[in-house]
Scaffold this motif. Sequence first.
Motif, PDB file in Angstrom:
ATOM      1  N   ALA A 173       0.831  -1.199   0.000  1.00  0.00           N
ATOM      2  CA  ALA A 173       0.000   0.000   0.000  1.00  0.00           C
ATOM      3  C   ALA A 173       0.868   1.253   0.000  1.00  0.00           C
ATOM      4  O   ALA A 173       1.944   1.279   0.602  1.00  0.00           O
ATOM      5  CB  ALA A 173      -0.930   0.017   1.207  1.00  0.00           C
ATOM      6  N   VAL A 174       0.376   2.275  -0.689  1.00  0.00           N
ATOM      7  CA  VAL A 174       1.001   3.597  -0.685  1.00  0.00           C
ATOM      8  C   VAL A 174      -0.041   4.565  -0.147  1.00  0.00           C
ATOM      9  O   VAL A 174      -1.121   4.714  -0.732  1.00  0.00           O
ATOM     10  CB  VAL A 174       1.451   4.024  -2.092  1.00  0.00           C
ATOM     11  CG1 VAL A 174       2.080   5.418  -2.050  1.00  0.00           C
ATOM     12  CG2 VAL A 174       2.422   3.009  -2.677  1.00  0.00           C
ATOM     13  N   ILE A 175       0.254   5.194   0.975  1.00  0.00           N
ATOM     14  CA  ILE A 175      -0.701   6.103   1.588  1.00  0.00           C
ATOM     15  C   ILE A 175      -0.050   7.470   1.802  1.00  0.00           C
ATOM     16  O   ILE A 175       1.164   7.629   1.701  1.00  0.00           O
ATOM     17  CB  ILE A 175      -1.266   5.565   2.919  1.00  0.00           C
ATOM     18  CG1 ILE A 175      -0.165   5.500   3.993  1.00  0.00           C
ATOM     19  CG2 ILE A 175      -1.913   4.197   2.715  1.00  0.00           C
ATOM     20  CD1 ILE A 175      -0.698   5.178   5.393  1.00  0.00           C
ATOM     21  N   GLY A 176      -0.882   8.438   2.147  1.00  0.00           N
ATOM     22  CA  GLY A 176      -0.429   9.795   2.412  1.00  0.00           C
ATOM     23  C   GLY A 176      -1.560  10.774   2.191  1.00  0.00           C
ATOM     24  O   GLY A 176      -2.584  10.423   1.587  1.00  0.00           O
ATOM     25  N   PRO A 177      -1.408  12.001   2.669  1.00  0.00           N
ATOM     26  CA  PRO A 177      -2.454  13.008   2.493  1.00  0.00           C
ATOM     27  C   PRO A 177      -2.687  13.328   1.023  1.00  0.00           C
ATOM     28  O   PRO A 177      -1.881  12.982   0.156  1.00  0.00           O
ATOM     29  CB  PRO A 177      -1.900  14.234   3.237  1.00  0.00           C
ATOM     30  CG  PRO A 177      -0.745  13.738   4.047  1.00  0.00           C
ATOM     31  CD  PRO A 177      -0.228  12.531   3.357  1.00  0.00           C
ATOM     32  N   ASN A 178      -3.790  13.993   0.727  1.00  0.00           N
ATOM     33  CA  ASN A 178      -4.014  14.486  -0.631  1.00  0.00           C
ATOM     34  C   ASN A 178      -2.846  15.367  -1.051  1.00  0.00           C
ATOM     35  O   ASN A 178      -2.379  16.208  -0.285  1.00  0.00           O
ATOM     36  CB  ASN A 178      -5.316  15.288  -0.698  1.00  0.00           C
ATOM     37  CG  ASN A 178      -6.538  14.403  -0.601  1.00  0.00           C
ATOM     38  OD1 ASN A 178      -6.533  13.262  -1.065  1.00  0.00           O
ATOM     39  ND2 ASN A 178      -7.597  14.911   0.007  1.00  0.00           N
ATOM     40  N   GLY A 179      -2.377  15.180  -2.274  1.00  0.00           N
ATOM     41  CA  GLY A 179      -1.256  15.969  -2.765  1.00  0.00           C
ATOM     42  C   GLY A 179       0.099  15.450  -2.342  1.00  0.00           C
ATOM     43  O   GLY A 179       1.113  16.109  -2.582  1.00  0.00           O
ATOM     44  N   ALA A 180       0.146  14.259  -1.741  1.00  0.00           N
ATOM     45  CA  ALA A 180       1.413  13.715  -1.257  1.00  0.00           C
ATOM     46  C   ALA A 180       2.285  13.160  -2.383  1.00  0.00           C
ATOM     47  O   ALA A 180       3.463  12.881  -2.168  1.00  0.00           O
ATOM     48  CB  ALA A 180       1.160  12.627  -0.223  1.00  0.00           C
ATOM     49  N   GLY A 181       1.699  12.950  -3.573  1.00  0.00           N
ATOM     50  CA  GLY A 181       2.462  12.424  -4.699  1.00  0.00           C
ATOM     51  C   GLY A 181       2.184  10.962  -4.994  1.00  0.00           C
ATOM     52  O   GLY A 181       2.913  10.342  -5.779  1.00  0.00           O
ATOM     53  N   LYS A 182       1.123  10.411  -4.430  1.00  0.00           N
ATOM     54  CA  LYS A 182       0.837   8.977  -4.586  1.00  0.00           C
ATOM     55  C   LYS A 182       0.520   8.608  -6.037  1.00  0.00           C
ATOM     56  O   LYS A 182       1.111   7.681  -6.591  1.00  0.00           O
ATOM     57  CB  LYS A 182      -0.327   8.575  -3.670  1.00  0.00           C
ATOM     58  CG  LYS A 182      -0.109   8.895  -2.192  1.00  0.00           C
ATOM     59  CD  LYS A 182      -1.269   8.444  -1.334  1.00  0.00           C
ATOM     60  CE  LYS A 182      -2.596   9.133  -1.664  1.00  0.00           C
ATOM     61  NZ  LYS A 182      -2.565  10.594  -1.444  1.00  0.00           N
ATOM     62  N   SER A 183      -0.446   9.297  -6.651  1.00  0.00           N
ATOM     63  CA  SER A 183      -0.802   8.984  -8.032  1.00  0.00           C
ATOM     64  C   SER A 183       0.350   9.303  -8.982  1.00  0.00           C
ATOM     65  O   SER A 183       0.557   8.595  -9.980  1.00  0.00           O
ATOM     66  CB  SER A 183      -2.069   9.745  -8.452  1.00  0.00           C
ATOM     67  OG  SER A 183      -3.206   9.237  -7.772  1.00  0.00           O
ATOM     68  N   THR A 184       1.098  10.354  -8.681  1.00  0.00           N
ATOM     69  CA  THR A 184       2.280  10.660  -9.493  1.00  0.00           C
ATOM     70  C   THR A 184       3.288   9.525  -9.412  1.00  0.00           C
ATOM     71  O   THR A 184       3.888   9.134 -10.426  1.00  0.00           O
ATOM     72  CB  THR A 184       2.931  11.972  -9.031  1.00  0.00           C
ATOM     73  OG1 THR A 184       1.977  13.030  -9.124  1.00  0.00           O
ATOM     74  CG2 THR A 184       4.141  12.312  -9.877  1.00  0.00           C
ATOM     75  N   PHE A 185       3.461   8.961  -8.217  1.00  0.00           N
ATOM     76  CA  PHE A 185       4.349   7.813  -8.043  1.00  0.00           C
ATOM     77  C   PHE A 185       3.880   6.638  -8.900  1.00  0.00           C
ATOM     78  O   PHE A 185       4.682   6.001  -9.586  1.00  0.00           O
ATOM     79  CB  PHE A 185       4.402   7.426  -6.568  1.00  0.00           C
ATOM     80  CG  PHE A 185       5.242   6.222  -6.278  1.00  0.00           C
ATOM     81  CD1 PHE A 185       6.626   6.293  -6.313  1.00  0.00           C
ATOM     82  CD2 PHE A 185       4.653   4.999  -5.972  1.00  0.00           C
ATOM     83  CE1 PHE A 185       7.407   5.173  -6.048  1.00  0.00           C
ATOM     84  CE2 PHE A 185       5.415   3.877  -5.707  1.00  0.00           C
ATOM     85  CZ  PHE A 185       6.797   3.963  -5.744  1.00  0.00           C
ATOM     86  N   PHE A 186       2.578   6.361  -8.887  1.00  0.00           N
ATOM     87  CA  PHE A 186       2.036   5.298  -9.739  1.00  0.00           C
ATOM     88  C   PHE A 186       2.268   5.602 -11.212  1.00  0.00           C
ATOM     89  O   PHE A 186       2.589   4.707 -12.000  1.00  0.00           O
ATOM     90  CB  PHE A 186       0.536   5.133  -9.478  1.00  0.00           C
ATOM     91  CG  PHE A 186       0.194   4.034  -8.498  1.00  0.00           C
ATOM     92  CD1 PHE A 186       1.118   3.606  -7.557  1.00  0.00           C
ATOM     93  CD2 PHE A 186      -1.049   3.436  -8.518  1.00  0.00           C
ATOM     94  CE1 PHE A 186       0.809   2.598  -6.653  1.00  0.00           C
ATOM     95  CE2 PHE A 186      -1.372   2.419  -7.624  1.00  0.00           C
ATOM     96  CZ  PHE A 186      -0.442   1.990  -6.695  1.00  0.00           C
ATOM     97  N   ASN A 187       2.085   6.860 -11.606  1.00  0.00           N
ATOM     98  CA  ASN A 187       2.304   7.237 -13.006  1.00  0.00           C
ATOM     99  C   ASN A 187       3.753   7.028 -13.418  1.00  0.00           C
ATOM    100  O   ASN A 187       4.038   6.710 -14.580  1.00  0.00           O
ATOM    101  CB  ASN A 187       1.897   8.690 -13.232  1.00  0.00           C
ATOM    102  CG  ASN A 187       0.393   8.870 -13.294  1.00  0.00           C
ATOM    103  OD1 ASN A 187      -0.342   7.956 -13.651  1.00  0.00           O
ATOM    104  ND2 ASN A 187      -0.078  10.057 -12.944  1.00  0.00           N
TER     105      ASN A 187
END
Length: 253
Positions: free
Chosen positions: A31-45
């Motif tokens: 799992a990758v978690i963090g607040p909104n804007g933490a860079g999670k979806s960017t990391f997936f991209n």
Amino acid sequence: MLSVENLGIQFGGLKAVSGVNYSVTPGAVNAVIGPNGAGKSTFFNLISGFYQPTSGRITFGGEDVTRMPAHKMATRGVARTFQTTSLFKELPILDNVLQGHRLRMRSGIWDAILRTPRLRSEEREARERAAFALDFVGLSPRDPRPVGMLTQEAQKRVSIAIALATDPKLVLLDEPAAGINPDETEGLVRLIRKMVDQGYTVCLIEHKMNMIMNISDHIMVLHHGQKIAEGAPREIQGNPAVIEAYLGGGHRA
């Protein structure tokens, strides 16, 4: 499986992801978690090839895939879903899922014109793979309804079926439980566990903390694009940096 070293991407003056070192645990729920804007979806991209990093290195199965585009990452065995489902709403379920296996097809335009044995064989294989994926996620390949008539939860299952139809090794799920109720969330948890039991490796982004803590084997926490913690759920729950940045901020299960 997949690992990154000093991974980063910068948009102008904004460092969306910076200096991340991480390895996906094979045969597990990561799992990758963090607040909104933490860079999670960017990391997936980045790890799925939709974005090209400005720093660092990505390896998958021992191969350097740092500059590999998304379609080639998919052929290597990395599939993903998106936070917002993007389906062909007017087409039936099976026709949507058929698109997932097309990246494995080798037939060209002349095969299509001449209806060659190779094309017919690949079309048959694609339908079999799509039917398998739909059965796996709990949907019927014989359902004639357009996808747009399905519930949000069912559409999320179609998206997962499309990912499975690519014959992946690693499946990236971007907020799969967003917008669905607790009973549907529990059904999704059972599906994810089934995926791991059947040999898939899963990495997901999710904001529902009860779900994450109950299903995950390993968790990484991002904050302002940087990794601030990683470990087992119990370690993450007790990590002071995580509590301050995220879990102590009134998270909702």
